[in-house]
Design a protein around this motif. Structure first.
Motif, PDB file in Angstrom:
ATOM      1  N   ALA A 115     -20.065 -55.159   9.569  1.00 22.05           N
ATOM      2  CA  ALA A 115     -19.131 -56.041  10.274  1.00 22.05           C
ATOM      3  C   ALA A 115     -18.401 -55.223  11.324  1.00 22.05           C
ATOM      4  O   ALA A 115     -18.142 -54.027  11.128  1.00 22.05           O
ATOM      5  CB  ALA A 115     -18.123 -56.652   9.293  1.00 22.05           C
ATOM      6  N   GLN A 116     -18.087 -55.846  12.445  1.00 21.98           N
ATOM      7  CA  GLN A 116     -17.350 -55.147  13.489  1.00 21.98           C
ATOM      8  C   GLN A 116     -15.992 -54.708  12.965  1.00 21.98           C
ATOM      9  O   GLN A 116     -15.316 -55.456  12.257  1.00 21.98           O
ATOM     10  CB  GLN A 116     -17.191 -56.053  14.708  1.00 21.98           C
ATOM     11  CG  GLN A 116     -18.494 -56.327  15.435  1.00 21.98           C
ATOM     12  CD  GLN A 116     -18.308 -57.198  16.659  1.00 21.98           C
ATOM     13  OE1 GLN A 116     -17.434 -58.066  16.697  1.00 21.98           O
ATOM     14  NE2 GLN A 116     -19.137 -56.984  17.671  1.00 21.98           N
ATOM     15  N   PHE A 172     -21.919 -61.299  10.570  1.00 17.25           N
ATOM     16  CA  PHE A 172     -22.309 -60.000  10.029  1.00 17.25           C
ATOM     17  C   PHE A 172     -23.532 -59.465  10.766  1.00 17.25           C
ATOM     18  O   PHE A 172     -24.193 -60.165  11.532  1.00 17.25           O
ATOM     19  CB  PHE A 172     -22.590 -60.109   8.529  1.00 17.25           C
ATOM     20  CG  PHE A 172     -21.387 -60.474   7.721  1.00 17.25           C
ATOM     21  CD1 PHE A 172     -20.409 -59.524   7.436  1.00 17.25           C
ATOM     22  CD2 PHE A 172     -21.207 -61.775   7.253  1.00 17.25           C
ATOM     23  CE1 PHE A 172     -19.285 -59.865   6.705  1.00 17.25           C
ATOM     24  CE2 PHE A 172     -20.088 -62.115   6.521  1.00 17.25           C
ATOM     25  CZ  PHE A 172     -19.126 -61.157   6.242  1.00 17.25           C
ATOM     26  N   TYR A 173     -23.832 -58.206  10.499  1.00 22.35           N
ATOM     27  CA  TYR A 173     -24.916 -57.509  11.182  1.00 22.35           C
ATOM     28  C   TYR A 173     -25.779 -56.789  10.155  1.00 22.35           C
ATOM     29  O   TYR A 173     -25.327 -56.474   9.050  1.00 22.35           O
ATOM     30  CB  TYR A 173     -24.346 -56.485  12.181  1.00 22.35           C
ATOM     31  CG  TYR A 173     -23.522 -57.116  13.274  1.00 22.35           C
ATOM     32  CD1 TYR A 173     -24.034 -57.288  14.558  1.00 22.35           C
ATOM     33  CD2 TYR A 173     -22.224 -57.554  13.018  1.00 22.35           C
ATOM     34  CE1 TYR A 173     -23.273 -57.877  15.565  1.00 22.35           C
ATOM     35  CE2 TYR A 173     -21.457 -58.145  14.010  1.00 22.35           C
ATOM     36  CZ  TYR A 173     -21.989 -58.298  15.280  1.00 22.35           C
ATOM     37  OH  TYR A 173     -21.240 -58.892  16.268  1.00 22.35           O
ATOM     38  N   TYR A 222     -18.646 -50.307  13.520  1.00 29.54           N
ATOM     39  CA  TYR A 222     -18.978 -51.223  12.433  1.00 29.54           C
ATOM     40  C   TYR A 222     -18.610 -50.593  11.092  1.00 29.54           C
ATOM     41  O   TYR A 222     -18.687 -49.376  10.915  1.00 29.54           O
ATOM     42  CB  TYR A 222     -20.479 -51.544  12.423  1.00 29.54           C
ATOM     43  CG  TYR A 222     -20.957 -52.245  13.669  1.00 29.54           C
ATOM     44  CD1 TYR A 222     -21.054 -53.634  13.725  1.00 29.54           C
ATOM     45  CD2 TYR A 222     -21.317 -51.514  14.798  1.00 29.54           C
ATOM     46  CE1 TYR A 222     -21.502 -54.273  14.868  1.00 29.54           C
ATOM     47  CE2 TYR A 222     -21.763 -52.144  15.946  1.00 29.54           C
ATOM     48  CZ  TYR A 222     -21.849 -53.528  15.976  1.00 29.54           C
ATOM     49  OH  TYR A 222     -22.287 -54.164  17.117  1.00 29.54           O
ATOM     50  N   ASP A 223     -18.217 -51.448  10.167  1.00 26.64           N
ATOM     51  CA  ASP A 223     -18.017 -51.049   8.774  1.00 26.64           C
ATOM     52  C   ASP A 223     -19.190 -51.554   7.954  1.00 26.64           C
ATOM     53  O   ASP A 223     -19.687 -52.665   8.177  1.00 26.64           O
ATOM     54  CB  ASP A 223     -16.728 -51.664   8.206  1.00 26.64           C
ATOM     55  CG  ASP A 223     -15.477 -51.054   8.804  1.00 26.64           C
ATOM     56  OD1 ASP A 223     -15.479 -49.844   9.074  1.00 26.64           O
ATOM     57  OD2 ASP A 223     -14.489 -51.799   9.006  1.00 26.64           O
ATOM     58  N   SER A 226     -19.594 -41.977   7.381  1.00 27.04           N
ATOM     59  CA  SER A 226     -20.119 -43.270   7.812  1.00 27.04           C
ATOM     60  C   SER A 226     -19.941 -43.489   9.305  1.00 27.04           C
ATOM     61  O   SER A 226     -20.765 -44.141   9.954  1.00 27.04           O
ATOM     62  CB  SER A 226     -19.438 -44.397   7.034  1.00 27.04           C
ATOM     63  OG  SER A 226     -20.025 -45.643   7.315  1.00 27.04           O
ATOM     64  N   ARG A 227     -18.889 -42.944   9.879  1.00 23.59           N
ATOM     65  CA  ARG A 227     -18.647 -43.129  11.318  1.00 23.59           C
ATOM     66  C   ARG A 227     -19.777 -42.519  12.148  1.00 23.59           C
ATOM     67  O   ARG A 227     -20.234 -43.113  13.124  1.00 23.59           O
ATOM     68  CB  ARG A 227     -17.284 -42.528  11.695  1.00 23.59           C
ATOM     69  CG  ARG A 227     -16.098 -43.326  11.168  1.00 23.59           C
ATOM     70  CD  ARG A 227     -14.796 -42.864  11.790  1.00 23.59           C
ATOM     71  NE  ARG A 227     -14.364 -41.580  11.250  1.00 23.59           N
ATOM     72  CZ  ARG A 227     -13.610 -41.428  10.156  1.00 23.59           C
ATOM     73  NH1 ARG A 227     -13.219 -42.495   9.467  1.00 23.59           N
ATOM     74  NH2 ARG A 227     -13.248 -40.240   9.744  1.00 23.59           N
ATOM     75  N   ALA A 228     -20.223 -41.333  11.750  1.00 25.56           N
ATOM     76  CA  ALA A 228     -21.322 -40.690  12.474  1.00 25.56           C
ATOM     77  C   ALA A 228     -22.623 -41.455  12.262  1.00 25.56           C
ATOM     78  O   ALA A 228     -23.432 -41.606  13.189  1.00 25.56           O
ATOM     79  CB  ALA A 228     -21.470 -39.237  12.022  1.00 25.56           C
TER      80      ALA A 228
END
Length: 237
Positions: free
Chosen positions: A51-52, A184-185, A58-59, A151-153
C-alpha cells in the motif's frame, strides 16, 4: 488515546500484559505491517500486498480481512492461525527514540495492560530483572526495527525495476453479494519474468528474490481469506 511511556522496572514493576487475542484488545484490524524477513513465515497464512505510504513509497501488509476493522483470523478461541504478524504480537509495546538511542515504550492505556493482579504476563521479576516474556518482546521489537529499515531498500528496488502494480480483486461471496478489494499493489509477474539475468542476480545477491517469490506465492491465500469471509457471514445470518 495512547499513553506512551518509556518502560522501566521501577515505575512499571507491577505491570502485566494480557496476551489473549481478541477485538477487545485492539486486534480487530484489516491488515498488519510486515517486512521481507517475515514474508516466508506469513505467506503460508496471509496474502501479502503493498500500500502507498504517503511518502512516495510502499508498505508491505499482511491482509487479515477485506474491510477496515475486520480481522477474519479472530475466533472464539483467539487467533486462528499458527503465525501472528510481529507488528501485532508486539502490542502494546513500541520502540522509542531519543537521538540515536532506542528504548522500549509501552502504551499504559492499552486494554492489555494491568497494574498488579495475576492476569497476564509479568514484565519484571521480583528483584527487577526482565521476565522471559519481556525478553521475547525485546527481540520482537528489534526484529521489527531492523526489518522495516531493510524494507525501505527492498521497496526502492521494486519501484526502480517497475515490479509493483496496482490490482483489483472482485469477489462474489456465497450470499451473492459482490465485493471489490482495491487500493493495494502486488508484484507484476510479467515484468518479473522478463528481468535480465543481471537484474535477477542483483535481487538474489541482496536477498530480495526470495521475498519477491514469497509475496507472489502468498496471493494463493486469498482463497482461504474468502472462505473465512463466507464463514463469518454465515455466523451473522
Amino acid at each position: 488515546m495512547a499513553n506512551h511511556a518509556p518502560l522501566n522496572n521501577v515505575d512499571h514493576k507491577n505491570l502485566r500484559v494480557v496476551t489473549t487475542r481478541g477485538a477487545a484488545y485492539g486486534d480487530a484490524v484489516m491488515s498488519a505491517l510486515t517486512f521481507p524477513a517475515e514474508f516466508r513465515d506469513l505467506q503460508a497464512c496471509y496474502p501479502i500486498v503493498f500500500a502507498q505510504d504517503g511518502n512516495g513509497g510502499y508498505d508491505a501488509l499482511a491482509l487479515l480481512g477485506f474491510e477496515p476493522g475486520e480481522n477474519l483470523f479472530l475466533g472464539p478461541n483467539g487467533w486462528d492461525a499458527p503465525t501472528i504478524p510481529l507488528t501485532i504480537e508486539r502490542q502494546p509495546f513500541m520502540i522509542g527514540r531519543s537521538g540515536e538511542e532506542l528504548s522500549v515504550h509501552i502504551d499504559l492505556d492499552s486494554p492489555r495492560v494491568r497494574d498488579g493482579g495475576i492476569e497476564g504476563e509479568a514484565l519484571f521479576l521480583t528483584y527487577g530483572g526482565t521476565s522471559e516474556y519481556l525478553e521475547r518482546i525485546n527481540s520482537v521489537l528489534r526484529t521489527i526495527h531492523e526489518g522495516l529499515a531493510a524494507s525501505r531498500a527492498f521497496v526502492a528496488v521494486l519501484v526502480e525495476l517497475e515490479l509493483i502494480e496496482s490490482f483489483v480483486l472482485d469477489v462474489e461471496l456465497d450470499d451473492g453479494s459482490q465485493n471489490r478489494l482495491a487500493g493495494f499493489y502486488t508484484i507484476n509477474e510479467d515484468r518479473l519474468a522478463k528481468l535480465t539475468g543481471e537484474q535477477l542476480a542483483r535481487l538474489h545477491d541482496n536477498g530480495y528474490l526470495q521475498a519477491i517469490y514469497m509475496a507472489v506465492a502468498s496471493l494463493a491465500q486469498f482463497r482461504g481469506l474468502i472462505q473465512r469471509k463466507n464463514r463469518a457471514n454465515d455466523v451473522l445470518r
